[in-house]
Design a protein around this motif. Structure first.
Motif, PDB file in Angstrom:
ATOM      1  N   ASP A 202      45.292  56.943  30.773  1.00 34.00           N
ATOM      2  CA  ASP A 202      46.279  56.565  29.770  1.00 34.00           C
ATOM      3  C   ASP A 202      46.612  55.085  29.924  1.00 34.00           C
ATOM      4  O   ASP A 202      47.073  54.643  30.981  1.00 34.00           O
ATOM      5  N   ARG A 203      46.396  54.303  28.876  1.00 36.74           N
ATOM      6  CA  ARG A 203      46.582  52.848  28.969  1.00 36.74           C
ATOM      7  C   ARG A 203      48.039  52.460  29.180  1.00 36.74           C
ATOM      8  O   ARG A 203      48.329  51.414  29.765  1.00 36.74           O
ATOM      9  N   LYS A 204      48.963  53.278  28.707  1.00 33.46           N
ATOM     10  CA  LYS A 204      50.373  52.961  28.905  1.00 33.46           C
ATOM     11  C   LYS A 204      50.797  53.216  30.351  1.00 33.46           C
ATOM     12  O   LYS A 204      51.605  52.465  30.916  1.00 33.46           O
ATOM     13  N   LEU A 205      50.259  54.270  30.946  1.00 31.83           N
ATOM     14  CA  LEU A 205      50.612  54.587  32.314  1.00 31.83           C
ATOM     15  C   LEU A 205      49.819  53.763  33.331  1.00 31.83           C
ATOM     16  O   LEU A 205      50.330  53.399  34.392  1.00 31.83           O
ATOM     17  N   TYR A 206      48.570  53.452  32.994  1.00 33.62           N
ATOM     18  CA  TYR A 206      47.686  52.758  33.933  1.00 33.62           C
ATOM     19  C   TYR A 206      47.041  51.542  33.278  1.00 33.62           C
ATOM     20  O   TYR A 206      45.827  51.476  33.094  1.00 33.62           O
TER      21      TYR A 206
ATOM     22  N   GLY B 221      59.303  54.405  31.588  1.00 32.75           N
ATOM     23  CA  GLY B 221      60.740  54.271  31.373  1.00 32.75           C
ATOM     24  C   GLY B 221      61.589  54.446  32.615  1.00 32.75           C
ATOM     25  O   GLY B 221      62.591  53.761  32.788  1.00 32.75           O
ATOM     26  N   LYS B 222      61.227  55.357  33.504  1.00 34.63           N
ATOM     27  CA  LYS B 222      62.027  55.579  34.706  1.00 34.63           C
ATOM     28  C   LYS B 222      61.121  56.092  35.817  1.00 34.63           C
ATOM     29  O   LYS B 222      60.043  56.640  35.565  1.00 34.63           O
ATOM     30  N   PRO B 223      61.517  55.901  37.079  1.00 39.19           N
ATOM     31  CA  PRO B 223      60.696  56.370  38.198  1.00 39.19           C
ATOM     32  C   PRO B 223      60.523  57.886  38.162  1.00 39.19           C
ATOM     33  O   PRO B 223      61.469  58.622  37.837  1.00 39.19           O
TER      34      PRO B 223
END
Length: 277
Positions: A19-23, A193-195
């Motif tokens: 996932d480009r947003k996550l990684y 957005g958050k840990p």
């Protein structure tokens, strides 16, 4: 190249896209480096007749600047892959913790202790888990209220027909939970957005031995060097002959393992023993 592609499932390296947003750090430069690492490592172990235990735990690997940055290992510069001594706190060494292996045992968003645990049992230990019962869909436990993968799998262990396999599979998978879907180290699960929640890589093997992290887990695997050698012997025999060893060949495999024990489990020695078998 062909053997490790089959043995480590590396042919599936592009089966999923992170996932480009996550990684966002996963790019073609990193992909190229992580693909090269296992081949160079395998070649080094073979050419120098190093112990096959290096496939589980080693004090070196092959890195360039991009992959070293991914592994958080300082002092490596340039695009050329080269042998690098690993600091003890790196949690790397061996094929288990290579980014390429971590990627092929995950999907693009999440990791699964079940997939990774089954991979370890089959590819490293040579003790593949039994297939799930044919009616597994009908006995799927109610996981409502479970907020983590550990809680979900705990509910599987409460179901008698699931418990036996999950006791074997899950611990090996949890040992690798400190590595995300592209093989980066993590103390918390990544989210936008958050840990995310904290990672817990501890568990207890089915024989009662406890481990706290991947380093402890590797030490437990190394307690049975004969089984590591037995597994690789079977994998190489299947590769060499085109068929899995039969029960009738068990005694020959045990003879090869005994010979290898006398030669400090040298991997080149194993190739020689198989060829001469």
């Amino acid at each position: 190249e062909n053997f490790i592609g089959q043995w480590l499932s590396l042919r599936a390296i592009d089966a999923t896209s992170p996932d480009r947003k996550l990684y966002p750090e996963y790019d073609e430069i990193l992909r190229a480096a992580l693909i090269k690492e296992p081949g160079l490592f395998f070649d080094e172990v073979l050419k120098n007749n190093l112990s096959l235990t290096n496939f589980v735990s080693s004090d070196f690997t092959f890195l360039n600047e991009r992959l070293a940055k991914h592994y958080r290992i300082p002092g490596v510069e340039g695009t050329e892959m080269r042998r690098v001594s690993l600091p003890p706190e790196s949690h790397r060494g061996g094929v288990l913790t290579m980014a390429s292996v971590m990627k092929v045992t995950a999907n693009g968003t999440t990791t699964s202790p079940i997939l990774r645990g089954a991979w370890v049992l089959e590819r490293i230990l040579g003790t593949p888990p039994l297939p799930p019962p044919p009616d597994i869909g009908a006995i799927e436990p109610d996981i409502r209220g479970a907020t983590t993968i550990r809680e979900q799998l705990a509910k599987h262990r409460d179901v008698a027909s699931c418990a036996e396999c999950h006791r074997e599979i899950d611990p090996s998978g949890f040992a690798l939970e400190s590595f995300d879907v592209i093989g980066g180290w993590r103390d918390r699960y990544r989210s936008i957005g958050k840990p995310g929640p904290a990672v817990d890589p501890s568990d207890v093997l089915s024989d009662g031995r406890r481990f706290d992290n991947i380093d402890d887990f590797k030490e437990l695997l190394l307690e049975d060097k004969d089984q590591l050698a037995r597994n690789l012997t079977e994998k190489l025999l299947a590769y060499a002959t085109g068929a899995a060893p039969t029960a009738l060949e068990h005694s020959e495999i045990e003879f090869i393992v005994s010979r290898l024990r006398e030669q400090d489990y040298g991997f080149r020695s194993l190739i020689h023993e198989i060829v001469q078998s």
